[in-house]
Design a protein around this motif. Structure first.
Motif, PDB file in Angstrom:
ATOM      1  N   VAL A  51       0.842  -1.206   0.000  1.00 43.76           N
ATOM      2  CA  VAL A  51       0.000   0.000   0.000  1.00 43.76           C
ATOM      3  C   VAL A  51       0.874   1.252   0.000  1.00 43.76           C
ATOM      4  N   GLY A  52       0.583   2.185  -0.944  1.00 45.80           N
ATOM      5  CA  GLY A  52       1.180   3.520  -0.929  1.00 45.80           C
ATOM      6  C   GLY A  52       2.676   3.548  -1.157  1.00 45.80           C
ATOM      7  N   ASP A  53       3.218   2.597  -1.911  1.00 48.51           N
ATOM      8  CA  ASP A  53       4.664   2.579  -2.148  1.00 48.51           C
ATOM      9  C   ASP A  53       4.905   1.936  -3.526  1.00 48.51           C
ATOM     10  N   ASP A  54       4.913   2.797  -4.543  1.00 50.27           N
ATOM     11  CA  ASP A  54       5.007   2.288  -5.924  1.00 50.27           C
ATOM     12  C   ASP A  54       6.319   1.537  -6.173  1.00 50.27           C
ATOM     13  N   GLN A  55       7.397   2.041  -5.587  1.00 49.50           N
ATOM     14  CA  GLN A  55       8.695   1.396  -5.816  1.00 49.50           C
ATOM     15  C   GLN A  55       8.699  -0.029  -5.239  1.00 49.50           C
ATOM     16  N   ALA A  56       8.143  -0.164  -4.024  1.00 50.08           N
ATOM     17  CA  ALA A  56       8.086  -1.495  -3.405  1.00 50.08           C
ATOM     18  C   ALA A  56       7.128  -2.395  -4.185  1.00 50.08           C
TER      19      ALA A  56
END
Ligand SMILES: NC(=O)c1ccc[n+]([C@@H]2O[C@H](COP(=O)([O-])OP(=O)(O)OC[C@H]3O[C@@H](n4cnc5c(N)ncnc54)[C@H](O)[C@@H]3O)[C@@H](O)[C@H]2O)c1
Length: 462
Positions: free
Chosen positions: A441-446
């Motif tokens: 959630v809320g972490d495009d890179q991850a």
């Protein structure tokens, strides 16, 4: 496996004795060794003939014949054929030739982690049941694909987490949990030990017989590396070479390119037991967040190792995983290898050598009810030896088309946690997880690290 000519494992002996443990009542059916007749035997196609394949085939030898072997290292395939198949198996470099064969009943995938998903998916599509080594996948998204294809094809897939078939230790621990002897579980801890580091490993000539390009498969191509340390003397004065440092055989598990390191290598065993305990305790929802610390032997930038000339997976780590309702799981390297399960009524510790704690002691006066082990073992027949039992479980389930004890769903539920720990380690930050959507959630890179770029020519076609 087709139900045709094979009467394999259709009859089961009863009441075999096990070593004297006062509270351990072996009252279940066992598969025993009774089915050795030629026409009961199962024809196996092997993909990857390295270390673990040797142990597995040793465990399954009473029931299987190896009819075909694939390995990208011709020397390994030839040696394996001579040792385990009397030189009679057909040998190939390309595993797809094994999948094509009509005389192969079941497939064993024992390749490195980056070479699990593609042959498993293709084996299912070819109509074969599969025993694949752990960890089942290199990424979270590969797990979504395997589950989808397994559902569509209905094939039987057993994952090689043989601790699930260790009755006196892990299965008894699970029965204690399932029977409510620990009460509601508040915390589980998987202690999996530290991982190896290495010196700089020089680029070396690819050994004769090894197709290095195919060994690398889906991973971006790089140089072969190899460093043989000096011989040491054993206690009898005999010279012995240590295991070489390399980015290939066996040591692939210390390179994030081919593996998740210790977090998936041993995580796949002990995080599996910890997750199994939570599920038996009614914790059916997956995790919501993971965070902690990890130490790597090289620097990482944007989730990628900066140096690519030595082992790079996390050597030390401490992660905490949150579940709905406040339950926590800890994954760490720095205490006794094993699984600690803490409930409101008591706690137990279980490892490959020990099952301890007050609820275990209490079994002397108040044993588990008859059938308690069978209940957590999906009422499938049991064998005493864990690796042998895990194979018997697979072959029985393939014959009878039943879900095995280490099925793809339960395996991916826990392997997602190991993979998330790896992503958190590589990025150096905590992650929030939407278990229903299987998204960070809320972490495009991850989130982009739920899958990896696949090298051209190694895509999976379904
Ligand atoms: N269940 C357990 O306790 C346990 C123990 C050890 C290893 N394992 C797992 O088993 C797997 C293999 O580990 P290992 O230690 O035996 O590794 P290994 O390097 O000794 O053997 C792997 C073999 O696969 C071959 N291979 C690689 N790519 C291939 C391809 N495309 N087609 C055919 N063969 C290919 C290699 O040449 C090698 O011979 C790993 O995933 C590991 O995690 C499980």
């Amino acid at each position: 496996m087709p139900n045709s000519r094979r009467g394999f494992l259709s009859t089961c002996a009863t009441g075999a004795a096990v070593a004297a443990v006062p509270y351990f009542h072996w009252t279940q059916r066992t598969l025993a060794d009774e089915t050795k007749a030629k026409n009961d035997r199962v024809a196996l196609g092997l993909i990857g003939s390295g270390d673990i394949a040797n142990a597995n085939i040793g465990a399954a030898k009473d029931w299987i014949d190896i009819v075909a072997i694939a390995d990208v290292d011709a020397n390994r395939a030839a040696g394996f054929n001579a040792k385990h198949a009397g030189g009679k198996a057909a040998v190939f470099e390309d595993y797809r030739k094994v999948l094509e064969r009509k005389d192969v009943d079941v497939i064993h995938v024992a390749t490195p982690d980056h070479w699990h998903t593609k042959p498993v998916v293709e084996a299912m599509l070819a109509g074969k049941d599969v025993y694949c080594e752990k960890p089942l996948t290199l990424t979270i998204d590969e797990g979504k694909l395997i589950r989808k294809v397994q559902k569509e094809t209905g094939r039987i897939v057993q994952v090689g987490t043989q601790q699930r078939s260790a009755f006196k230790l892990f299965v008894t621990a699970m029965a204690l949990v399932a029977e409510g002897r620990l009460g509601r579980i508040k915390r589980v801890q998987a202690a999996i030990g530290p991982a190896s580091s290495s010196p700089v490993i020089p680029v070396a000539a690819v050994p004769a017989g090894l197709n290095w390009d195919r060994w690398q498969g889906q991973v971006p191509a790089t140089d072969f590396r190899f460093l043989q340390g000096p011989a040491t003397k054993d206690k009898d004065g005999k010279e012995k070479l240590p295991r070489p440092n390399t980015n290939c055989h066996y040591e692939f598990r210390w390179w994030y390119e081919y593996s998740g390191g210790k977090l998936t290598d041993w995580g796949a065993h002990h995080v599996d037991i910890a997750t199994w305990a939570l599920m038996l305790n009614g914790q059916t929802a997956g995790p919501t967040a993971i965070g902690g610390t990890a130490k790597h032997p090289v620097a990482f930038k944007d989730g990628m190792p900066v140096e690519r000339d030595r082992y790079n997976t996390a050597t030390e780590f401490h992660f905490t995983v949150d579940f709905p309702g406040g339950t926590q799981m800890v994954i760490r390297h720095d205490t006794d290898n094993g699984v600690l399960i803490e409930g409101e009524k008591g706690r137990i510790f279980v490892s490959r050598g020990k099952l301890s704690g007050e609820p275990v002691e209490a079994l002397k006066d108040d044993p588990l009810p008859e059938g308690a082990l069978a209940k957590v073992y999906k009422n499938l027949p049991m064998e005493h030896d864990e690796r042998k039992g895990h194979w018997a479980n697979f072959l029985y389930c393939a014959k009878n088309q039943k879900e095995p004890i280490s099925d793809v769903h339960s395996h991916m539920r826990m392997l997602n946690i190991c993979h998330l720990a790896g992503i958190s380690a590589r990025l150096g930050r905590s992650l929030k997880w939407d278990d229903a959507a299987e998204q960070i959630v809320g972490d495009d890179q991850a989130n982009a690290m739920l899958s990896r770029p696949v090298r051209k020519g190694y895509e999976i076609e379904t």
